[in-house]
Scaffold this motif. Structure first.
Motif, short mmCIF file in Angstrom:
data_model
loop_
_atom_site.label_atom_id
_atom_site.label_comp_id
_atom_site.label_asym_id
_atom_site.label_seq_id
_atom_site.Cartn_x
_atom_site.Cartn_y
_atom_site.Cartn_z
N UNK A 24 37.22 2.19 22.02
CA UNK A 24 37.02 3.64 22.08
C UNK A 24 35.71 4.09 22.62
N UNK A 25 34.67 3.58 21.90
CA UNK A 25 33.24 3.99 22.44
C UNK A 25 32.87 3.41 23.87
N UNK A 26 33.45 2.15 24.30
CA UNK A 26 32.92 1.76 25.67
C UNK A 26 33.60 2.43 26.49
N UNK A 27 35.02 2.98 26.21
CA UNK A 27 35.99 3.86 27.32
C UNK A 27 35.17 5.05 27.60
N UNK A 28 34.87 5.64 26.66
CA UNK A 28 33.93 6.88 26.44
C UNK A 28 32.89 6.72 27.69
N UNK A 29 31.87 5.71 27.01
CA UNK A 29 30.75 5.41 28.12
C UNK A 29 31.06 5.41 29.63
N UNK A 30 32.26 4.54 29.62
CA UNK A 30 32.59 4.18 30.92
C UNK A 30 32.94 5.36 31.84
N UNK A 31 33.77 6.22 31.37
CA UNK A 31 34.04 7.49 31.87
C UNK A 31 33.06 8.29 32.33
N UNK A 32 32.04 8.48 31.35
CA UNK A 32 30.97 9.46 31.42
C UNK A 32 29.96 8.65 32.49
#
Length: 447
Positions: free
Chosen positions: A351-359
């Motif tokens: 979840x943390x990596x997915x948010x960082x990738x989107x931003x």
């Protein structure tokens, strides 16, 4: 007043007599000298054009001119000979006025200078008419009129046109009245077009008026001005429009039944403009069509898609169907992405990596929360949904989804997170023919 054949012959005979007198007067020595002056002015104007035209071209090439300025330069270049002739002819008239005893030698020179001046003015004014066919008709009609007027044949021409008439019951239509109505209607329509064009630009650029209301104001103004122009033109012929009330009512009923769809689209267009549900520039989805509104028409809405296709969607479909307006109340659009990862990966890290990738994608907003949630445990993966926001749907949705998916791929690959795909395991049952063939045994024979 009705003209008989005898009256028409008298008028034609009078015109022919004037033509004979005119040409006989041209043979006088003073008139021949005036012809010579006109010919000299024309020759000088022609050679002046040959000399000046290339200089105008060189002057235009050395300057950065707008499209409108280039058109006027070309227009003036095409009329250099006429302008020079007018200047030389009027200069000759002034010289003849100044020389004592030569005042009577100026009649033809003045006539030629006046005619060419009128032709030039008509040609310049006609350029304001955009329609090519209408511009040519107006130009040639005005040229014929000024020529007949200055040659003194206009009164006889009017008498002939008044004599050519058609009677319908108690109503009489003359060729002159029809011509007058046509000219008046053309002038009024041209004025209405210029006024609506200039006003449309000001209304659309007025920030105090919404785009939908601006389109409504423009449409109403066009209907009023064009309708008034046609109404005045019909009245100029002499039609009694009160007698057409019953006929127009019957025609309206017939059109109401025969053109239901057209009327429905027209009414739907007015409703769209008034309720401001969609406006030019909005991004909408209607069925499989996704694009932004290019223009609002009386019958249809023009929607341009990302692949350059322009769809003309009837107004009725936008009223009765379900339309997704991505930018109706605000410009914020939320996009959802679904993906899955292996059961062996830490969901908190995912979840943390997915948010960082989107931003990390430029079009994704950082001032609005980007979230990632688990949506279920699938057959071969843990399923997630990633939600983020953008403010420019007109730039496309598929491309920003692709950019975020690519960022997810790079981030997961960098941190060793695997994206599973469906796999199938085939088991061979002991004692089956496949198992026997695998072990090299001979299959049992059936009795």
């Amino acid at each position: 007043m009705d003209f008989t054949n005898a009256d028409m012959l008298k008028i034609l005979g009078s015109i022919w007599s004037q033509i004979e007198i005119f040409f006989r007067s041209m043979m006088l020595p003073s008139r021949l000298w005036q012809f010579a002056i006109i010919a000299i002015c024309f020759a000088l104007a022609h050679f002046g054009r040959v000399w000046i035209a290339p200089k105008i071209d060189d002057w235009a090439r050395r300057r950065e001119l707008t499209t409108r300025q280039k058109r006027w330069v070309i227009l003036m270049r095409q009329r250099v000979r006429g302008i020079l002739f007018v200047l030389l002819a009027w200069a000759s008239v002034l010289m003849l006025d100044a020389v004592k005893g030569f005042y009577s030698w100026r009649f033809l020179v003045v006539l030629a200078a006046t005619l060419v001046t009128a032709w030039l003015v008509v040609g310049l004014i006609a350029r304001f008419i955009r329609n090519g066919i209408l511009r040519a008709a107006v130009r040639w009609g005005a040229w014929i009129w000024v020529t007949l007027y200055y040659l003194g044949f206009w009164d006889e021409t009017v008498r002939i046109l008044e004599g050519a008439a058609v009677e319908l019951g108690g109503f009489r239509i003359t060729a002159y009245a029809l011509l007058k109505a046509l000219v008046l209607t053309t002038i009024l329509l041209s004025v209405a077009r210029i006024v609506t064009g200039q006003t449309s630009v000001r209304v659309r650029t007025n920030e105090d008026i919404s785009p939908s209301m601006a389109e409504l104001v423009i449409k109403v103004m066009q209907v009023v001005l064009y309708g008034a122009a046609i109404f005045i033109g019909i009245k100029a012929v002499g039609f009694d429009l009160t007698g057409l009330a019953v006929l127009s009512g019957a025609i309206g009923v017939g059109l109401g039944f025969g053109l239901q769809k057209v009327v429905s689209n027209l009414v739907s267009g007015v409703i769209i403009l008034m309720d401001k549900s969609i406006k030019p520039g909005d991004v909408i989805s209607l069925g499989e069509t996704f694009g932004w509104i290019n223009s609002l028409g009386a019958r249809y809405v023009s929607v341009v898609t990302r692949d350059g296709k322009e769809y003309l969607i009837p107004n009725e479909d936008l009223i009765t169907g379900q339309v997704v307006n991505w930018s109706h109340s605000d410009e914020f659009v939320r996009i959802d992405l679904n993906f899955g990862v292996s059961y062996h990966d830490d969901p908190h890290l995912v979840r943390k990596l997915a948010i960082e990738a989107a931003q990390s994608v430029g079009r994704v907003l950082r001032n609005r929360p980007t979230v990632c949630h688990i949506t279920g445990f699938g057959d071969s993966s843990v399923d997630y949904i990633l939600r983020f926001w953008i403010t420019d749907p007109v730039e496309g949705l598929t491309n920003v989804r692709g950019a975020v998916f690519l960022a997810l791929w790079d981030t997961f690959k960098e941190h060793g997170i695997s994206i599973p795909f469906p796999q199938r395991e085939v088991r061979v049952v002991e004692g089956s023919q496949l198992a026997v063939a695998r072990d090299g045994e001979k299959p049992p024979q059936e009795n």
